[in-house]
Design a protein around this motif. Sequence first.
Motif, mmCIF file in Angstrom:
data_model
loop_
_atom_site.group_PDB
_atom_site.id
_atom_site.type_symbol
_atom_site.label_atom_id
_atom_site.label_comp_id
_atom_site.label_asym_id
_atom_site.label_seq_id
_atom_site.Cartn_x
_atom_site.Cartn_y
_atom_site.Cartn_z
ATOM 1 N N GLU A 156 3.891 -18.783 5.613
ATOM 2 C CA GLU A 156 2.590 -18.172 5.826
ATOM 3 C C GLU A 156 2.690 -17.263 6.900
ATOM 4 N N LEU A 157 3.127 -17.687 7.959
ATOM 5 C CA LEU A 157 3.293 -16.722 9.266
ATOM 6 C C LEU A 157 3.764 -15.679 8.878
ATOM 7 N N ARG A 158 5.008 -15.858 8.295
ATOM 8 C CA ARG A 158 5.728 -14.216 7.909
ATOM 9 C C ARG A 158 4.966 -13.586 7.025
ATOM 10 N N ALA A 159 4.232 -13.776 6.252
ATOM 11 C CA ALA A 159 3.377 -13.312 5.229
ATOM 12 C C ALA A 159 2.360 -12.439 6.150
ATOM 13 N N MET A 160 1.823 -13.168 7.075
ATOM 14 C CA MET A 160 0.831 -12.397 7.710
ATOM 15 C C MET A 160 1.343 -11.552 8.690
ATOM 16 N N LEU A 161 2.427 -11.731 9.237
ATOM 17 C CA LEU A 161 3.136 -10.380 10.081
ATOM 18 C C LEU A 161 3.772 -9.565 9.036
ATOM 19 N N PHE A 162 3.757 -9.792 7.884
ATOM 20 C CA PHE A 162 4.540 -8.720 7.014
ATOM 21 C C PHE A 162 3.205 -7.803 6.686
ATOM 22 N N TYR A 163 1.887 -8.396 6.563
ATOM 23 C CA TYR A 163 0.788 -7.854 6.291
ATOM 24 C C TYR A 163 0.336 -6.890 7.510
ATOM 25 N N LEU A 164 0.471 -7.434 8.762
ATOM 26 C CA LEU A 164 0.289 -6.505 9.996
ATOM 27 C C LEU A 164 1.307 -5.369 10.263
ATOM 28 N N ASP A 165 2.420 -5.719 9.744
ATOM 29 C CA ASP A 165 3.455 -4.663 9.733
ATOM 30 C C ASP A 165 3.280 -3.657 8.844
ATOM 31 N N GLU A 166 2.973 -3.878 7.360
ATOM 32 C CA GLU A 166 3.217 -3.236 6.457
ATOM 33 C C GLU A 166 1.945 -2.382 6.107
ATOM 34 N N MET A 167 0.764 -2.894 6.081
ATOM 35 C CA MET A 167 -0.434 -2.256 5.930
ATOM 36 C C MET A 167 -0.892 -1.211 6.908
ATOM 37 N N PRO A 168 -0.948 -1.457 8.131
ATOM 38 C CA PRO A 168 -1.034 -0.374 9.128
ATOM 39 C C PRO A 168 -0.112 0.743 9.133
ATOM 40 N N ALA A 169 1.160 0.383 9.016
ATOM 41 C CA ALA A 169 2.234 1.456 8.910
ATOM 42 C C ALA A 169 2.005 2.407 7.868
ATOM 43 N N ARG A 170 1.926 1.812 6.650
ATOM 44 C CA ARG A 170 1.876 2.625 5.441
ATOM 45 C C ARG A 170 0.595 3.109 4.913
ATOM 46 N N MET A 171 -0.306 2.448 5.344
ATOM 47 C CA MET A 171 -1.923 2.970 5.071
ATOM 48 C C MET A 171 -2.811 3.448 6.101
ATOM 49 N N HIS A 172 -3.189 2.568 6.930
ATOM 50 C CA HIS A 172 -4.117 2.605 7.684
ATOM 51 C C HIS A 172 -3.784 3.677 8.908
ATOM 52 N N HIS A 173 -2.705 3.616 9.569
ATOM 53 C CA HIS A 173 -2.184 4.646 10.863
ATOM 54 C C HIS A 173 -2.118 5.987 10.115
ATOM 55 N N ALA A 174 -1.569 5.938 8.697
ATOM 56 C CA ALA A 174 -1.361 7.432 8.051
ATOM 57 C C ALA A 174 -2.623 7.913 7.840
ATOM 58 N N SER A 175 -3.618 7.255 7.291
ATOM 59 C CA SER A 175 -5.012 7.772 7.104
ATOM 60 C C SER A 175 -5.553 8.370 8.362
ATOM 61 N N GLU A 176 -5.485 7.543 9.607
ATOM 62 C CA GLU A 176 -5.880 8.180 10.747
ATOM 63 C C GLU A 176 -5.182 9.563 11.273
ATOM 64 N N SER A 177 -3.732 9.283 11.552
ATOM 65 C CA SER A 177 -3.004 10.052 12.268
ATOM 66 C C SER A 177 -2.784 11.264 11.313
ATOM 67 N N GLU A 178 -2.732 11.207 10.000
ATOM 68 C CA GLU A 178 -2.453 12.532 9.254
ATOM 69 C C GLU A 178 -3.756 13.140 8.711
ATOM 70 N N LEU A 179 -4.779 12.417 8.558
ATOM 71 C CA LEU A 179 -5.975 12.949 8.188
ATOM 72 C C LEU A 179 -7.232 13.302 8.986
ATOM 73 N N LEU A 180 -7.768 11.855 9.445
ATOM 74 C CA LEU A 180 -8.868 11.935 10.289
ATOM 75 C C LEU A 180 -8.630 12.475 11.676
#
Length: 190
Positions: A44-68
């Motif tokens: 479960e801890l690893r799953a949460m870390l995976f989310y914290l790694d994967e979601m910002p790197a692939r979605m959130h930061h790209a939305s900010e850095s590339e567009l906003l």
Amino acid sequence: MPSFQPFAVQLIREDHEALATVLGALRNAVERVGRSGQAPDFDELRAMLFYLDEMPARMHHASESELLFPKIRERCPALHPVLDRLEAEHERCDCAVRELAHALTAWEVMGEVHRESFQLLLHAHGTLYLGHMEVEESYVLPVAADYLSPADWRELAEALAHQRNDTDPSMTQGHRALFARIKAHPFLQK
């Protein structure tokens, strides 16, 4: 901030809420382990870390850095130093999550003596990331609302929708499913 909330702002805030929820769940889970003395559920801890790694790197930061952020840079040059800092923090946060994953493995493989290391890294990362999101929401987005036109917001909405539609649907569905699993877990309650 305008009376309506532009789509770009809604997405950023939704991402922030999800990331803060997962950070909180991870902190709570580790604190519970410390109080109870029981072995953690490393999966479960690893799953949460995976989310914290994967979601910002692939979605959130790209939305900010590339567009906003580029649109804000174009319209409000005075924000360049703040945006530069936020961009640098994106990179630091990505590295910090990998350090956390390494520290979690050390705790799992080498024992309880490594829990405190993991917990200290988690506290530092959580503090940095929550502060980072606060700057975006309390400073950058309100300034953006003053400088971006309705046409800019429409253009951003289209670009964000296109970007997220182009992302592998199984990945975005996987993120949503993982977030739902984390959100439903009892370690969200102290």
